[in-house]
Design a protein around this motif. Structure first.
Motif, mmCIF file in Angstrom:
data_model
loop_
_atom_site.group_PDB
_atom_site.id
_atom_site.type_symbol
_atom_site.label_atom_id
_atom_site.label_comp_id
_atom_site.label_asym_id
_atom_site.label_seq_id
_atom_site.Cartn_x
_atom_site.Cartn_y
_atom_site.Cartn_z
ATOM 1 N N LYS A 104 0.831 -1.211 0.000
ATOM 2 C CA LYS A 104 0.000 0.000 0.000
ATOM 3 C C LYS A 104 0.863 1.258 0.000
ATOM 4 O O LYS A 104 0.513 2.253 -0.627
ATOM 5 N N VAL A 142 -7.889 6.034 8.775
ATOM 6 C CA VAL A 142 -7.905 4.667 8.261
ATOM 7 C C VAL A 142 -6.508 4.097 8.413
ATOM 8 O O VAL A 142 -5.523 4.720 7.994
ATOM 9 N N LYS A 144 -3.919 0.927 7.692
ATOM 10 C CA LYS A 144 -3.778 -0.179 6.745
ATOM 11 C C LYS A 144 -2.439 -0.894 6.923
ATOM 12 O O LYS A 144 -1.399 -0.235 6.995
ATOM 13 N N VAL A 154 -7.318 -3.602 6.629
ATOM 14 C CA VAL A 154 -7.700 -2.190 6.646
ATOM 15 C C VAL A 154 -8.754 -1.965 7.718
ATOM 16 O O VAL A 154 -9.701 -2.734 7.825
ATOM 17 N N GLU A 186 -4.210 6.864 6.855
ATOM 18 C CA GLU A 186 -4.703 7.855 5.895
ATOM 19 C C GLU A 186 -5.994 8.505 6.314
ATOM 20 O O GLU A 186 -6.713 8.029 7.195
ATOM 21 N N GLU A 187 -6.234 9.609 5.660
ATOM 22 C CA GLU A 187 -7.435 10.403 5.860
ATOM 23 C C GLU A 187 -8.652 9.568 5.469
ATOM 24 O O GLU A 187 -8.614 8.828 4.488
ATOM 25 N N CYS A 188 -9.724 9.685 6.242
ATOM 26 C CA CYS A 188 -10.948 8.952 5.947
ATOM 27 C C CYS A 188 -11.777 9.747 4.940
ATOM 28 O O CYS A 188 -12.169 10.877 5.199
ATOM 29 N N LEU A 189 -11.999 9.148 3.785
ATOM 30 C CA LEU A 189 -12.760 9.836 2.738
ATOM 31 C C LEU A 189 -14.239 9.526 2.877
ATOM 32 O O LEU A 189 -14.617 8.435 3.288
ATOM 33 N N GLU A 193 -18.585 4.245 -2.697
ATOM 34 C CA GLU A 193 -17.502 3.485 -3.329
ATOM 35 C C GLU A 193 -17.945 2.874 -4.647
ATOM 36 O O GLU A 193 -19.103 2.502 -4.812
ATOM 37 N N LYS A 215 -19.232 -4.926 0.818
ATOM 38 C CA LYS A 215 -18.146 -5.581 1.568
ATOM 39 C C LYS A 215 -18.572 -6.176 2.899
ATOM 40 O O LYS A 215 -18.004 -7.165 3.352
ATOM 41 N N LEU A 283 -8.936 4.537 -3.667
ATOM 42 C CA LEU A 283 -8.714 3.914 -2.353
ATOM 43 C C LEU A 283 -7.638 2.848 -2.460
ATOM 44 O O LEU A 283 -6.837 2.659 -1.558
ATOM 45 N N GLU A 284 -7.693 2.091 -3.542
ATOM 46 C CA GLU A 284 -6.715 1.013 -3.705
ATOM 47 C C GLU A 284 -6.624 0.595 -5.169
ATOM 48 O O GLU A 284 -7.557 0.788 -5.942
HETATM 49 P P1 AMP Z 1 -8.650 -1.014 0.623
HETATM 50 O O1 AMP Z 1 -8.270 -2.456 0.697
HETATM 51 O O2 AMP Z 1 -7.515 -0.074 0.758
HETATM 52 O O3 AMP Z 1 -9.582 -0.674 -0.504
HETATM 53 O O4 AMP Z 1 -9.619 -0.803 1.863
HETATM 54 C C1 AMP Z 1 -10.745 -1.634 2.083
HETATM 55 C C2 AMP Z 1 -11.957 -0.803 2.397
HETATM 56 O O5 AMP Z 1 -11.682 0.096 3.456
HETATM 57 C C3 AMP Z 1 -12.420 0.080 1.250
HETATM 58 O O6 AMP Z 1 -13.219 -0.606 0.342
HETATM 59 C C4 AMP Z 1 -13.168 1.165 2.007
HETATM 60 O O7 AMP Z 1 -14.458 0.726 2.374
HETATM 61 C C5 AMP Z 1 -12.353 1.338 3.249
HETATM 62 N N1 AMP Z 1 -11.347 2.420 3.068
HETATM 63 C C6 AMP Z 1 -10.071 2.279 2.671
HETATM 64 N N2 AMP Z 1 -9.436 3.461 2.616
HETATM 65 C C7 AMP Z 1 -10.338 4.386 2.980
HETATM 66 C C8 AMP Z 1 -10.302 5.808 3.123
HETATM 67 N N3 AMP Z 1 -9.203 6.511 2.898
HETATM 68 N N4 AMP Z 1 -11.425 6.439 3.514
HETATM 69 C C9 AMP Z 1 -12.561 5.733 3.768
HETATM 70 N N5 AMP Z 1 -12.663 4.409 3.653
HETATM 71 C C10 AMP Z 1 -11.574 3.725 3.265
#
Ligand code: AMP
Ligand code: GLY
Length: 427
Positions: A104, A142, A144, A154, A186-189, A193, A215, A283-284
Motif C-alpha cells: 500500500k 484509516v 492499513k 484495513v 490515511e485520511e478517511c474519505l 464506493e 463488503k 482507495l486502492e
Molecule cells: P482497501 O483495501 O484499501 O480498498 O480498503 C478496504 C476498504 O476500506 C475500502 O473498500 C473502504 O471501504 C475502506 N477504506 C479504505 N481506505 C479508505 C479511506 N481513505 N477512507 C474511507 N474508507 C476507506
C-alpha cells in the motif's frame, strides 16, 4: 485454437472459465486448482494457485498457449516473470508492477508521484513512530497494513485510541505477519464506493462497466468486512460524465506512471474508488479481476474474451473495439455458516442445477467441493448467483428468485444487494 490455463479456484475463476469456453478460439481450458463446480466446464488440475514452479511445469508440459491469473498472490510473487522467461504467454503484471497491490505504501507513493487523486497519508515504519504520527490525526482515520492481508488489513477507525489499538495489532502483535512490518495511516474519505476495472496492455486502458461491491457481511452494511457479498454492474452512480472524469484524472496519469517506471503491465487493473464531493479518488489498486465484480461484469461482455486477452498480452488493445451489452447484472454471494471467521465445511448444497436453469441466471461456484457425488460447502463464499436483465429490477429479481432455489445448512446472504441503487433509481 488455443489451450488456456486459468489460475485460481473461486467464483471469479468460474466466471472466467465460462466466458472463455464461449470463445471460438478455445480448444481446451485447465483450471488450477479450480473447484467441483468449475470441473463441469474445465479440467481441474490439483496444483495450488501460488505454487509457481508446478504451474510453470504444467504449462510447459501441456503447451499452454495463454495463462490467465485470478488471485493476487501469485502475481505479487512473480508468476508472470517466471512464465515470460520461459517463453510462455500470460496475462498479468510482472512482480514489480504487481506491487501496486502488494504494497500500500508503494501504491500511495506511485499515486503521489503521478498526481492520481487519493487520500492524504503517512507511511509508518514502526509502532513507536506510528503513535507519534497519530497525535496529529485526532479524529477518524484509516489504518492499513502495508502488505497482502486477504482484504482484512484495513480498518476505518473512529478515534485516535481505536487507530492506535489496530496499529498495535498490525505492527506489534503481527496479526497479519510480515504484511504489517510497515503500515499506512490515511485520511478517511466520505462518499460512495465504486469499482472500475480495465484491461491494460501498458499503453492503453479499456474500461469495463463500473460496478459496486458490498463488503460487509450483513444487510445495511453492518457486520464484519468480507471478500464481498454481492455486486452489480453497470453502477448507475458512475454517469458518463463521471466516467470521463475518471479516465482523465485517473487512467491518464496511471498509464503515464506505468511508462515512466517501465512497468510491464499487461493484465487487469482494478481501481477501488471513493466518489467524494471533490471528485473520484483512488482507495486502492488491485492488479487483477475483482471477486465478485467479475461475476457481474463478464456476463455483460459481448466480445470474445480470448481475443481481448490476446490483445492485452500482445499490446494491441488500442485497435480493439470491445462490445458490452446494455443489460444489468447483479450477483448475490451465498456464504457458509461461520463466514468470514471460520466457515463450516462439508454441508450438502442443494438446488444449484435448478437455479441455473432460470432465465437470465448464471450460477458460479466458489467454495464448492464434492463428497459422495454430492456438492458440499468447501470454503467461505460458496456460490455467486447472478441475474441478468434488461432493467436493474429485472436483474435483481432474477438473482433473488434463483437464490431461493438453493439451500445448505447455515447459508448466509444479504437481502439488500442493489437495494440502495434501486431506491436511488426510482427517485
Ligand atoms: P482497501 O483495501 O484499501 O480498498 O480498503 C478496504 C476498504 O476500506 C475500502 O473498500 C473502504 O471501504 C475502506 N477504506 C479504505 N481506505 C479508505 C479511506 N481513505 N477512507 C474511507 N474508507 C476507506
Ligand atoms: N471485491 C474486492 C476484491 O476483489 O478485492
Amino acid at each position: 485454437m488455443m489451450n488456456i490455463l486459468v489460475v485460481g479456484g473461486g467464483g471469479r475463476e468460474h466466471a472466467l472459465v465460462r466466458a472463455l469456453s464461449a470463445s471460438k478460439k478455445v480448444k481446451k481450458i485447465w483450471c488450477a486448482p479450480g473447484n467441483a463446480g468449475i470441473a463441469a466446464e474445465a479440467e481441474c488440475v490439483a496444483v495450488k494457485s501460488d505454487d509457481i514452479p508446478r504451474l510453470l511445469k504444467f504449462a510447459r508440459e501441456k503447451k499452454v498457449d495463454l495463462t490467465l491469473v485470478g488471485p493476487e498472490s501469485p502475481l505479487v510473487n512473480g508468476l508472470v516473470d517466471h512464465f515470460r522467461r520461459a517463453g510462455l504467454k500470460v496475462v498479468g503484471p510482472t512482480r514489480a508492477a504487481a506491487r501496486l497491490e502488494g504494497s500500500k505504501s508503494f501504491a500511495k507513493e506511485f499515486m503521489r508521484k503521478y498526481g492520481i487523486p487519493t487520500a492524504r497519508c503517512e507511511v509508518i515504519p514502526n509502532f513507536r513512530k506510528g503513535t507519534y504520527v497519530l497525535t496529529r490525526w485526532p479524529g477518524r482515520s484509516v489504518v492499513k497494513a502495508d502488505g497482502l492481508a486477504a482484504g482484512k488489513g484495513v480498518k476505518v477507525c473512529e478515534s485516535q485510541a481505536e487507530a492506535k489499538e489496530f496499529l498495535y495489532d498490525v505492527m506489534e502483535k503481527e496479526i497479519f505477519g510480515g504484511a504489517g512490518d510497515t503500515a499506512v495511516i490515511e485520511e478517511c474519505l466520505e462518499g460512495q464506493e465504486a469499482t472500475v476495472m480495465a484491461f491494460c496492455d501498458g499503453k492503453t486502458l479499456a474500461a469495463m462497466p463500473a460496478s459496486q461491491d458490498h463488503k460487509r457481511l450483513l444487510d445495511n452494511d453492518r457486520g464484519p468486512n468480507t471478500g464481498g457479498m454481492g455486486a452489480y454492474a453497470p453502477a448507475p452512480l458512475i454517469t458518463p460524465d463521471l466516467q470521463a472524469d475518471i479516465e482523465a484524472t485517473i487512467f491518464k496519469p496511471f498509464l503515464k506512471g506505468l511508462q515512466a517506471e517501465s512497468f510491464d503491465f499487461r493484465g487487469i487493473i482494478y481501481f477501488g474508488l471513493m466518489i467524494t464531493p471533490q471528485g473520484p479518488k483512488v482507495l486502492e489498486f488491485n492488479v487483477r479481476f475483482g471477486d465478485p465484480e467479475t461475476q457481474v461484469v463478464l456476463p455483460l461482455l459481448e466480445s470474445d474474451l480470448t481475443e481481448i486477452l490476446l490483445a492485452v498480452a500482445e499490446q494491441r488493445l488500442s485497435g480493439l473495439r470491445i462490445r458490452w451489452s446494455k443489460q444489468t447484472a447483479l450477483t448475490v454471494v451465498l456464504a457458509a455458516a461461520g463466514y468470514p471467521a471460520g466457515p463450516e465445511r462439508g454441508r450438502t448444497v442443494k438446488g444449484i442445477r435448478g437455479a441455473a436453469k432460470g432465465e437470465g441466471v448464471q450460477v458460479y461456484c466458489a467454495g464448492v467441493g464434492e463428497q459422495k457425488k454430492q456438492w458440499v460447502t468447501a470454503g467461505g463464499r460458496v456460490l455467486a448467483v447472478t441475474g441478468i436483465g434488461s432493467s436493474f429490477k429485472e436483474a435483481r429479481d432474477r438473482a433473488y428468485k434463483a437464490v431461493a432455489k438453493i439451500s445448505f445448512s447455515g447459508m448466509q446472504y444479504r437481502r439488500d444487494i442493489g437495494a440502495k441503487a434501486m431506491e436511488a433509481l426510482s427517485r
